[in-house]
Design a protein around this motif. Structure first.
Motif, PDB file in Angstrom:
ATOM      1  N   ILE A   1     -40.953 -44.598 -18.069  1.00 38.14           N
ATOM      2  CA  ILE A   1     -39.509 -44.483 -18.246  1.00 38.14           C
ATOM      3  C   ILE A   1     -38.889 -44.019 -16.946  1.00 38.14           C
ATOM      4  N   GLN A   2     -37.850 -44.706 -16.522  1.00 34.07           N
ATOM      5  CA  GLN A   2     -37.151 -44.343 -15.296  1.00 34.07           C
ATOM      6  C   GLN A   2     -35.785 -43.770 -15.660  1.00 34.07           C
ATOM      7  N   PHE A   3     -35.532 -42.560 -15.254  1.00 33.06           N
ATOM      8  CA  PHE A   3     -34.254 -41.909 -15.539  1.00 33.06           C
ATOM      9  C   PHE A   3     -33.321 -42.146 -14.354  1.00 33.06           C
ATOM     10  N   ASP A   4     -32.691 -43.311 -14.376  1.00 33.52           N
ATOM     11  CA  ASP A   4     -31.869 -43.715 -13.240  1.00 33.52           C
ATOM     12  C   ASP A   4     -30.559 -42.938 -13.166  1.00 33.52           C
ATOM     13  N   PHE A   5     -29.944 -42.670 -14.322  1.00 31.33           N
ATOM     14  CA  PHE A   5     -28.607 -42.089 -14.348  1.00 31.33           C
ATOM     15  C   PHE A   5     -28.621 -40.713 -15.003  1.00 31.33           C
ATOM     16  N   SER A   6     -27.751 -39.845 -14.507  1.00 30.12           N
ATOM     17  CA  SER A   6     -27.593 -38.511 -15.065  1.00 30.12           C
ATOM     18  C   SER A   6     -26.299 -37.938 -14.494  1.00 30.12           C
ATOM     19  N   MET A   7     -25.985 -36.704 -14.862  1.00 30.10           N
ATOM     20  CA  MET A   7     -24.913 -35.993 -14.182  1.00 30.10           C
ATOM     21  C   MET A   7     -25.468 -35.412 -12.878  1.00 30.10           C
ATOM     22  N   LYS A   8     -24.602 -35.306 -11.877  1.00 31.00           N
ATOM     23  CA  LYS A   8     -24.981 -34.661 -10.626  1.00 31.00           C
ATOM     24  C   LYS A   8     -23.994 -33.539 -10.344  1.00 31.00           C
ATOM     25  N   TYR A   9     -24.447 -32.531  -9.583  1.00 32.70           N
ATOM     26  CA  TYR A   9     -23.593 -31.363  -9.365  1.00 32.70           C
ATOM     27  C   TYR A   9     -23.784 -30.802  -7.962  1.00 32.70           C
ATOM     28  N   ASN A  10     -22.735 -30.149  -7.484  1.00 32.73           N
ATOM     29  CA  ASN A  10     -22.788 -29.507  -6.173  1.00 32.73           C
ATOM     30  C   ASN A  10     -23.559 -28.197  -6.331  1.00 32.73           C
TER      31      ASN A  10
ATOM     32  N   ARG B   1     -41.751 -47.784  -7.752  1.00 32.40           N
ATOM     33  CA  ARG B   1     -40.432 -47.332  -8.181  1.00 32.40           C
ATOM     34  C   ARG B   1     -40.121 -45.932  -7.666  1.00 32.40           C
ATOM     35  N   GLN B   2     -41.136 -45.084  -7.629  1.00 32.66           N
ATOM     36  CA  GLN B   2     -40.927 -43.698  -7.229  1.00 32.66           C
ATOM     37  C   GLN B   2     -41.145 -43.478  -5.734  1.00 32.66           C
ATOM     38  N   SER B   3     -41.464 -44.544  -5.001  1.00 32.56           N
ATOM     39  CA  SER B   3     -41.798 -44.383  -3.594  1.00 32.56           C
ATOM     40  C   SER B   3     -40.601 -44.003  -2.732  1.00 32.56           C
ATOM     41  N   ILE B   4     -39.382 -44.308  -3.201  1.00 34.85           N
ATOM     42  CA  ILE B   4     -38.197 -43.952  -2.410  1.00 34.85           C
ATOM     43  C   ILE B   4     -37.755 -42.523  -2.672  1.00 34.85           C
ATOM     44  N   MET B   5     -38.470 -41.848  -3.550  1.00 29.21           N
ATOM     45  CA  MET B   5     -38.046 -40.521  -3.972  1.00 29.21           C
ATOM     46  C   MET B   5     -38.544 -39.447  -3.027  1.00 29.21           C
TER      47      MET B   5
ATOM     48  N   PHE C   1     -38.919 -36.955  -7.268  1.00 30.97           N
ATOM     49  CA  PHE C   1     -40.201 -37.265  -7.893  1.00 30.97           C
ATOM     50  C   PHE C   1     -40.498 -36.254  -9.001  1.00 30.97           C
ATOM     51  N   ASN C   2     -40.302 -34.975  -8.701  1.00 25.53           N
ATOM     52  CA  ASN C   2     -40.549 -33.934  -9.694  1.00 25.53           C
ATOM     53  C   ASN C   2     -39.555 -34.025 -10.856  1.00 25.53           C
ATOM     54  N   TYR C   3     -38.310 -34.432 -10.546  1.00 23.07           N
ATOM     55  CA  TYR C   3     -37.306 -34.606 -11.604  1.00 23.07           C
ATOM     56  C   TYR C   3     -37.759 -35.669 -12.592  1.00 23.07           C
ATOM     57  N   GLN C   4     -38.215 -36.808 -12.084  1.00 29.47           N
ATOM     58  CA  GLN C   4     -38.652 -37.884 -12.970  1.00 29.47           C
ATOM     59  C   GLN C   4     -39.838 -37.431 -13.824  1.00 29.47           C
ATOM     60  N   THR C   5     -40.767 -36.717 -13.220  1.00 28.19           N
ATOM     61  CA  THR C   5     -41.920 -36.212 -13.967  1.00 28.19           C
ATOM     62  C   THR C   5     -41.467 -35.268 -15.071  1.00 28.19           C
ATOM     63  N   ARG C   6     -40.540 -34.377 -14.738  1.00 28.30           N
ATOM     64  CA  ARG C   6     -40.040 -33.406 -15.709  1.00 28.30           C
ATOM     65  C   ARG C   6     -39.324 -34.100 -16.864  1.00 28.30           C
TER      66      ARG C   6
END
Length: 555
Positions: free
Chosen positions: A186-195, A454-458, A463-468
């Motif tokens: 599963i690829q989590f492409d979209f989410s909220m982002k924050y400063n 897919r994760q090579s550009i991370m 990378f850790n975000y996707q794993t989590r």
């Protein structure tokens, strides 16, 4: 919690496969039995005589492919990109490109399909997009030919759950018409982002839920005097990835508005359910309280970007690309590392930390006319290699070893661009872009694939975000099939189009504050007046008919 279990999905797909088998042998749906198409039955000019898993596709005669291409402003099309040059020199493949700006994409796709003018194939097609066009016979039933695509077949066999999800794409005739992108995980492409810098400045912990995000926005509003939340993509991404946590669908994930309810084992009209109201009420409340930008649903990407870089807002929707873009803008304006945007996790809502999705994403749709090409087999072999082989996937994402990238043990992804070329957050500040100047990492060709690519550009953080997220988030798998006859599909489209227009209008007015939520009953009455019951009757009859056909096929 309302979610489709993997057990349900596997059962549905198994029955669907049984239905297809019955259709081929004796037919559960009434069509005549069909023989499997072989290589000898289609045009083979330019095709490789032997093409197996691990082989590099090289056309034996020049192969020119027509493509309806979604042109992205982030890297406008250049026909002399290295991507195209390498394909011509090494694979004997060229393209006749019909380029469509992103802003005109949906309208142009509809016009093209309505006129029967689709080139050989179209990029950026999600499962469900093809449904209105299937009855016309202008779309290729690609499932008739995927047994001639060895790399595609290997991914179905090797990657858990993928085959079942593709089986759920079949129409009433037992065929599917989209070749989706296939991900190993599963690829989590979209989410909220924050400063993150500003959050830390005011002692705000990373929100884990929509309620916690609201609390954070209140602090930011009061401390900075800004409207702290704006949205990228006019809310379409936010309502899509956020819908599952509210037990609904929305934005890009709305499709025709129908959503399966496993409790009643029927489809319901999502905008009329409590989950949709909860989601819209949440965002309407943000606008009303000065927490979300009233322009969030109308502004273009550049306006959203400007607000984040100028510190007029501190939270938005996004993906890794927009985070990179904003961080580069912040570096330019304030100095490197002074401010940094990061991802928020998939936020928990009334339905939990849930997201709708699966291992498949947007892919391609082929014109039915390609089956008449004298080089049709070569076209299938190219598509199989480009989109479903590890070699083709790596080429589309990274280009040529030694010229655009090199392997490395220094980065968690195992790849890095060569000096002088930047890619996402790698080699930031380099004078050339792998996407803009070379044409690699292009969403028309580089999407989905093995996890290591897919994760090579991370960066390590992503990378850790996707794993989590793969560990934490509950995935609501796709709804069961409900294919319709051509006549019923035409009627359903006539009913669903004005309904969706009404949903879009009321959603916009509620969220922007033009309408009070007190007018929700008026919204419901308007949908009822537009025959939503008749539409849902068609949907549920199609679902019931399909289930009956499945049961007959397994007796």
């Amino acid at each position: 919690m309302r979610s489709l279990s993997k057990k349900y999905l596997l059962t549905s797909a198994t029955l669907c496969g049984a239905l297809l088998l019955a259709a081929c042998n004796g037919d559960a749906t009434g069509s005549e039995s069909e023989e499997e198409i072989t290589e000898d039955d289609i045009g083979s000019v330019g095709a490789m005589e032997s093409f197996e898993v691990g082989d590099t596709f090289v056309a034996t005669e020049p192969l020119d492919i027509g493509i309806l291409y979604r042109d992205l402003p982030a890297y406008p099309l250049e026909t002399d990109w290295m991507f195209f040059q390498e394909l011509e020199e090494n694979n004997n493949v060229t393209f006749d490109i019909t380029s469509v700006p992103l802003s005109d994409w949906e309208e142009r796709l509809n016009v093209t399909m309505g006129a029967g003018d689709l080139p050989d194939y179209s990029t950026d097609i999600w499962s469900g997009h093809e449904t209105p066009y299937v009855p016309s016979g202008t779309v290729l039933p690609i499932s008739d030919y995927t047994h001639l695509m060895p790399h595609f077949q290997q991914r179905l066999e090797d990657w858990e759950g993928v085959n079942e999800q593709i089986e759920n794409m079949r129409q009433l005739d037992g065929k599917y018409y989209v070749l989706p992108g296939i991900n190993e995980n599963i690829q989590f492409d979209f989410s909220m982002k924050y400063n993150q810098t500003v959050f830390e400045e005011y002692g705000i912990e990373e929100p884990q839920s929509w309620d916690e995000l609201r609390d954070a926005l209140v602090i930011l509003r009061d401390e900075t005097g800004t409207t702290p939340l704006t949205l990228w993509w006019q809310g379409n991404a936010t309502f899509n990835f956020g819908g599952g946590s509210f037990d609904t669908i929305g934005g890009w994930g709305s499709m025709d508005g129908a959503m399966y309810d496993p409790d009643t084992e029927e489809f319901v009209y999502a905008p009329m359910q409590q989950g949709y109201k909860d989601m819209i009420e949440y965002f309407a409340g943000l606008t009303e309280d000065g927490l979300m930008d009233p322009e969030a649903l109308t502004q273009d990407d550049q306006m959203a970007r400007g607000k984040l870089i100028n510190q007029e807002a501190f939270v938005s929707s996004g993906n890794i690309g927009t985070i990179t873009d904003v961080n580069e803008g912040l570096d330019d304006q304030y100095g490197e590392g002074e401010f940094e945007f990061s991802r928020l996790p998939i936020l928990a809502g009334p339905n939990g930390q849930v997201m709708r999705g699966g291992n498949t994403n947007s892919g391609i749709m082929l014109s039915a006319d390609v089956a008449e090409r004298d080089d049709f087999l070569a076209l299938l072999q190219y598509i199989d290699w480009q989109y479903y082989s590890d070699e083709g996937t790596e080429f589309a994402h990274w280009g040529v070893e030694g010229e655009t990238f090199e392997y490395t043990d220094d980065l968690v992804g195992g790849y890095k661009p060569v000096d002088g070329i930047r890619y996402e957050r790698l080699n930031v500040g380099a004078p050339e872009s792998l996407q803009e100047d070379y044409g690699f990492g292009n969403a028309a060709f580089a999407y989905a694939g093995p996890a290591h690519i897919r994760q090579s550009i991370m960066e390590e953080k992503e990378f850790n975000y996707q794993t989590r997220m793969n560990e934490e988030v509950e995935i609501l798998l796709p709804d069961p099939p409900r294919p319709m006859s051509p006549a019923d599909q035409e009627q359903a489209s006539l009913l669903s189009t004005p309904l969706l227009d009404t949903v879009d209008q009321y959603t916009f007015r509620f969220v922007t504050g033009q309408y009070s939520m007190d007018r929700w009953d008026e919204f419901m009455e308007e949908l009822e007046a537009q025959n939503v019951d008749a539409f849902m009757e068609l949907v549920n009859e199609a679902y019931a008919d399909y289930q009956e056909a499945v049961e007959s096929a397994t007796e």
